[in-house]
Design an enzyme around this catalytic site. Structure first.
Site, PDB file in Angstrom:
ATOM      1  CB  CYS A 166       1.944  15.988 -20.503  1.00  0.00           C
ATOM      2  SG  CYS A 166       2.052  14.306 -21.181  1.00  0.00           S
ATOM      3  CD  GLN A 223      -2.581  -1.134   2.681  1.00  0.00           C
ATOM      4  OE1 GLN A 223      -3.665  -0.561   2.809  1.00  0.00           O
ATOM      5  NE2 GLN A 223      -1.993  -1.766   3.686  1.00  0.00           N
ATOM      6  CG  HIS A 268      -2.859   2.468  -1.933  1.00  0.00           C
ATOM      7  ND1 HIS A 268      -2.865   2.383  -0.565  1.00  0.00           N
ATOM      8  CD2 HIS A 268      -3.962   1.804  -2.352  1.00  0.00           C
ATOM      9  CE1 HIS A 268      -3.950   1.735  -0.176  1.00  0.00           C
ATOM     10  NE2 HIS A 268      -4.620   1.354  -1.246  1.00  0.00           N
TER      11      HIS A 268
HETATM   12  N1  APR Z   1       6.565  -1.794  12.979  1.00  0.00           N
HETATM   13  C1  APR Z   1       5.404  -2.437  12.659  1.00  0.00           C
HETATM   14  N2  APR Z   1       4.198  -1.817  12.610  1.00  0.00           N
HETATM   15  C2  APR Z   1       4.179  -0.504  12.881  1.00  0.00           C
HETATM   16  C3  APR Z   1       5.338   0.231  13.222  1.00  0.00           C
HETATM   17  C4  APR Z   1       6.573  -0.467  13.263  1.00  0.00           C
HETATM   18  N3  APR Z   1       7.720   0.147  13.581  1.00  0.00           N
HETATM   19  N4  APR Z   1       4.967   1.527  13.454  1.00  0.00           N
HETATM   20  C5  APR Z   1       3.629   1.584  13.259  1.00  0.00           C
HETATM   21  N5  APR Z   1       3.151   0.371  12.928  1.00  0.00           N
HETATM   22  C6  APR Z   1       1.774  -0.013  12.620  1.00  0.00           C
HETATM   23  C7  APR Z   1       0.724   0.796  13.336  1.00  0.00           C
HETATM   24  O1  APR Z   1       0.431   0.184  14.593  1.00  0.00           O
HETATM   25  C8  APR Z   1      -0.457   0.710  12.368  1.00  0.00           C
HETATM   26  O2  APR Z   1      -1.250  -0.436  12.657  1.00  0.00           O
HETATM   27  O3  APR Z   1       1.572   0.250  11.243  1.00  0.00           O
HETATM   28  C9  APR Z   1       0.195   0.542  11.002  1.00  0.00           C
HETATM   29  C10 APR Z   1       0.121   1.793  10.162  1.00  0.00           C
HETATM   30  O4  APR Z   1      -1.245   2.036   9.895  1.00  0.00           O
HETATM   31  P1  APR Z   1      -1.649   3.290   8.983  1.00  0.00           P
HETATM   32  O5  APR Z   1      -0.913   4.501   9.462  1.00  0.00           O
HETATM   33  O6  APR Z   1      -3.136   3.294   8.920  1.00  0.00           O
HETATM   34  O7  APR Z   1      -1.036   2.942   7.556  1.00  0.00           O
HETATM   35  P2  APR Z   1      -1.628   1.920   6.486  1.00  0.00           P
HETATM   36  O8  APR Z   1      -2.318   0.795   7.166  1.00  0.00           O
HETATM   37  O9  APR Z   1      -0.505   1.591   5.562  1.00  0.00           O
HETATM   38  O10 APR Z   1      -2.707   2.827   5.707  1.00  0.00           O
HETATM   39  C11 APR Z   1      -3.320   2.223   4.584  1.00  0.00           C
HETATM   40  O11 APR Z   1      -4.408   4.325   4.114  1.00  0.00           O
HETATM   41  O12 APR Z   1      -4.233   6.579   4.082  1.00  0.00           O
HETATM   42  C12 APR Z   1      -4.232   5.467   3.279  1.00  0.00           C
HETATM   43  O13 APR Z   1      -3.206   5.270   1.185  1.00  0.00           O
HETATM   44  C13 APR Z   1      -2.933   5.334   2.551  1.00  0.00           C
HETATM   45  O14 APR Z   1      -1.766   3.301   1.998  1.00  0.00           O
HETATM   46  C14 APR Z   1      -2.378   4.010   3.050  1.00  0.00           C
HETATM   47  C15 APR Z   1      -3.607   3.293   3.567  1.00  0.00           C
END
Ligand code: APR
Length: 239
Positions: free
Chosen positions: A139, A94, A112
């Site tokens: 472009c 993602q 994404h």
């Molecule tokens: N190691 C493992 N996990 C971690 C760490 C780490 N060091 N730090 C944070 N996390 C976990 C958090 O606990 C959380 O569950 O990573 C996750 C990050 O979640 P989000 O910030 O929601 O990111 P993501 O799940 O990738 O979001 C999905 O949402 O906003 C859109 O397009 C965007 O691709 C993104 C999608």
């Protein structure tokens, strides 16, 4: 030397958490990107139509922040798994950073989009684009200005390569979900699709339980830079 692990078709979903140990912000952690920016101002087609300069500026800053950011042991562990495991591996990320590529992963797709690419809204052509984008950027193909946008999937838009993802989920015998909160669909629904096949073991590796943690057969919590290399080592040594 390639090793035969007990799994031969592995799909790995990654999210912002796998890049956190490289110093990149996640989205929904307390210091995350969505704590500082409103999604409706910077990450929707409407935002881009309303204020292209603001949206392009948001992604220019994130693209510039990639300079000097290096993969962490979690990215390297997945690249090692692809290299040493005799089975098929596909990383479905993602993330829009290029850390999986920098670590050496090749069987990879960005559902994404990618920060280092830009797309012409007129021709739909996609270009590798390491520099800033602004409303006057031309472009390279059609020469128009005001049409170049980040090659990023915004909220409300269809993720990329869904056919390829769905068929990989249908076939896999191991599904890993690493560093994602399970808040955003369709990625958050992948584990349910895999469970329906009844063919795969499912593992969540995350800092803390995600929204969908109870859907996984196995959960491993900790920083990705620690738990992912340990998991890959165990996978390869059981071969
Ligand atoms: N190691 C493992 N996990 C971690 C760490 C780490 N060091 N730090 C944070 N996390 C976990 C958090 O606990 C959380 O569950 O990573 C996750 C990050 O979640 P989000 O910030 O929601 O990111 P993501 O799940 O990738 O979001 C999905 O949402 O906003 C859109 O397009 C965007 O691709 C993104 C999608």
């Amino acid at each position: 030397m390639s090793k035969q692990s007990r799994f031969s078709r592995i799909v790995i979903l990654t999210g912002a958490g796998i890049s956190a140990d490289s110093g990149l912000h996640t989205f929904r952690d307390p210091d995350g990107l969505w704590a500082k920016h409103d999604i409706n101002d910077v990450a929707t087609p409407g935002a881009y139509a309303r204020d292209p300069e603001r949206v392009l500026g948001f992604y220019n800053e994130r693209r510039r922040n990639l300079a000097g950011v290096e993969p962490n042991p979690a990215h390297h562990a997945l690249a090692r798994l692809e290299k040493e495991c005799r089975g098929d591996i596909l990383i479905v990320t993602q993330n829009v950073d290029d850390l999986h590529e920098k670590a050496g992963s090749r069987q990879l797709l960005h559902m994404h989009g990618e920060l280092r690419k830009a797309r012409c809204s007129h021709t739909e052509d996609v270009f590798v684009w390491p520099d800033d984008l602004n409303p006057t950027t031309q472009c390279p193909d059609c020469g128009r200005t005001g049409v170049m946008r980040p090659h990023i999937v915004w909220f409300g838009e269809m993720p990329l390569e869904m056919d390829r993802i769905e068929s990989a989920l249908e076939d896999c015998d191991l599904f890993l979900s690493i560093g994602t909160s399970g808040n955003v669909y369709p990625a958050a629904g992948f584990v349910s699709s895999v469970r329906m096949t009844g063919k795969a073991h499912t593992v969540e590796l995350n800092l803390e339980p995600s929204e969908g943690h109870s859907l996984f057969a196995e959960q491993i919590y900790g920083r990705a830079a620690q738990v992912v290399p340990d998991y890959v080592e165990a996978l390869l040594s059981k071969s």
